[in-house]
Scaffold this motif. Structure first.
Motif, PDB file in Angstrom:
ATOM      1  N   ARG A  55       0.745  -1.429  -0.030  1.00  0.00           N
ATOM      2  CA  ARG A  55       0.047   0.022   0.002  1.00  0.00           C
ATOM      3  C   ARG A  55       0.819   1.247   0.004  1.00  0.00           C
ATOM      4  N   GLY A  56       0.816   2.049  -1.110  1.00  0.00           N
ATOM      5  CA  GLY A  56       1.374   3.300  -1.201  1.00  0.00           C
ATOM      6  C   GLY A  56       0.415   4.417  -1.428  1.00  0.00           C
ATOM      7  N   LYS A  57       0.833   5.633  -1.267  1.00  0.00           N
ATOM      8  CA  LYS A  57       0.022   6.761  -1.476  1.00  0.00           C
ATOM      9  C   LYS A  57      -0.697   6.881  -2.661  1.00  0.00           C
ATOM     10  N   SER A  60      -4.491   3.116  -6.224  1.00  0.00           N
ATOM     11  CA  SER A  60      -5.588   2.932  -6.191  1.00  0.00           C
ATOM     12  C   SER A  60      -5.971   1.884  -5.208  1.00  0.00           C
ATOM     13  N   VAL A  61      -7.156   1.801  -4.471  1.00  0.00           N
ATOM     14  CA  VAL A  61      -7.508   0.667  -3.836  1.00  0.00           C
ATOM     15  C   VAL A  61      -7.794  -0.528  -4.640  1.00  0.00           C
ATOM     16  N   GLU A  62      -8.556  -0.004  -5.889  1.00  0.00           N
ATOM     17  CA  GLU A  62      -8.931  -0.965  -6.854  1.00  0.00           C
ATOM     18  C   GLU A  62      -7.695  -1.711  -7.485  1.00  0.00           C
ATOM     19  N   LYS A  63      -6.934  -0.986  -7.587  1.00  0.00           N
ATOM     20  CA  LYS A  63      -5.443  -1.747  -8.279  1.00  0.00           C
ATOM     21  C   LYS A  63      -4.876  -2.601  -7.324  1.00  0.00           C
ATOM     22  N   LEU A  64      -5.044  -2.244  -6.063  1.00  0.00           N
ATOM     23  CA  LEU A  64      -4.444  -3.165  -4.982  1.00  0.00           C
ATOM     24  C   LEU A  64      -5.206  -4.248  -4.829  1.00  0.00           C
ATOM     25  N   LYS A  65      -6.679  -4.385  -4.911  1.00  0.00           N
ATOM     26  CA  LYS A  65      -7.293  -5.502  -4.710  1.00  0.00           C
ATOM     27  C   LYS A  65      -7.233  -6.432  -6.126  1.00  0.00           C
ATOM     28  N   GLU A  66      -7.123  -5.590  -7.298  1.00  0.00           N
ATOM     29  CA  GLU A  66      -7.029  -6.619  -8.394  1.00  0.00           C
ATOM     30  C   GLU A  66      -5.653  -7.374  -8.316  1.00  0.00           C
ATOM     31  N   GLU A  67      -4.590  -6.623  -7.946  1.00  0.00           N
ATOM     32  CA  GLU A  67      -3.219  -7.557  -7.678  1.00  0.00           C
ATOM     33  C   GLU A  67      -3.565  -8.565  -6.833  1.00  0.00           C
TER      34      GLU A  67
END
Length: 167
Positions: A55-57, A60-67
């Motif tokens: 998690r970086g500043k 996006s949350v969606e990109k993190l969840k996709e990963e």
């Protein structure tokens, strides 16, 4: 106990928790392992951990969840039941869960439960799931969900087998 079980022909089922996160608190690990060992060998409870995305500043949350979701979906096996854990899913009573496990024991040899990270599951995980289950409308820490699932799986087993734990 069914006739089949009394003849020593118990059906094997693997129940896999595919969960985001790798650094759960010790009390979660100990509690999970306690319920895991209480289950009979025919109900094999397995934990597959997926590292949470960094998690970086700027992400996006969606990109993190996709990963995280891609890694979870890579663990899905064919022929089993896939369940997404999501607060918007169906709420089941203990008896309903026990009924579902009875059905799954007859029709599948694997149940895989996907537990998202701090931001939940990706859209792809939710779409892939055969069922979406909610433990509660409340939001729980993702590590705590592991422990709650292990306990509920053990409780469902106790209902099916008329074990006094459920009372």
């Amino acid at each position: 106990m069914s006739n089949r079980e009394s003849q020593g022909q118990r059906k094997q089922m693997q129940i896999e928790l595919i969960a985001a996160g790798t650094r759960e608190p010790t009390w979660v690990t100990e509690g999970y392992k306690e319920y895991q060992k209480r289950l009979p060998k025919e109900w094999q409870l397995v934990l597959s951990e997926i590292p949470v995305a960094h998690r970086g500043k700027s992400q996006s949350v969606e990109k993190l969840k996709e990963e995280e979701g891609k890694k979870m979906l890579d663990r899905i096996k064919s022929g089993g039941i896939v369940i997404a854990m999501d607060s918007r899913g169906s709420d089941w009573t203990t008896e309903k869960l026990a009924f579902r496990f009875t059905d799954w024991l007859q029709n599948a040899n694997q149940v895989q439960l996907m537990v998202g990270g701090p931001d939940g599951l990706s859209k792809a995980c939710l779409q892939r799931a055969d069922l979406t289950w909610s433990l509660s409308r409340l939001t729980f820490p993702h590590f705590m969900v592991r422990l709650l699932l292990a306990e509920q799986i053990y409780r469902a087993w106790s209902v099916i087998n008329h074990h006094p734990y459920h009372k």
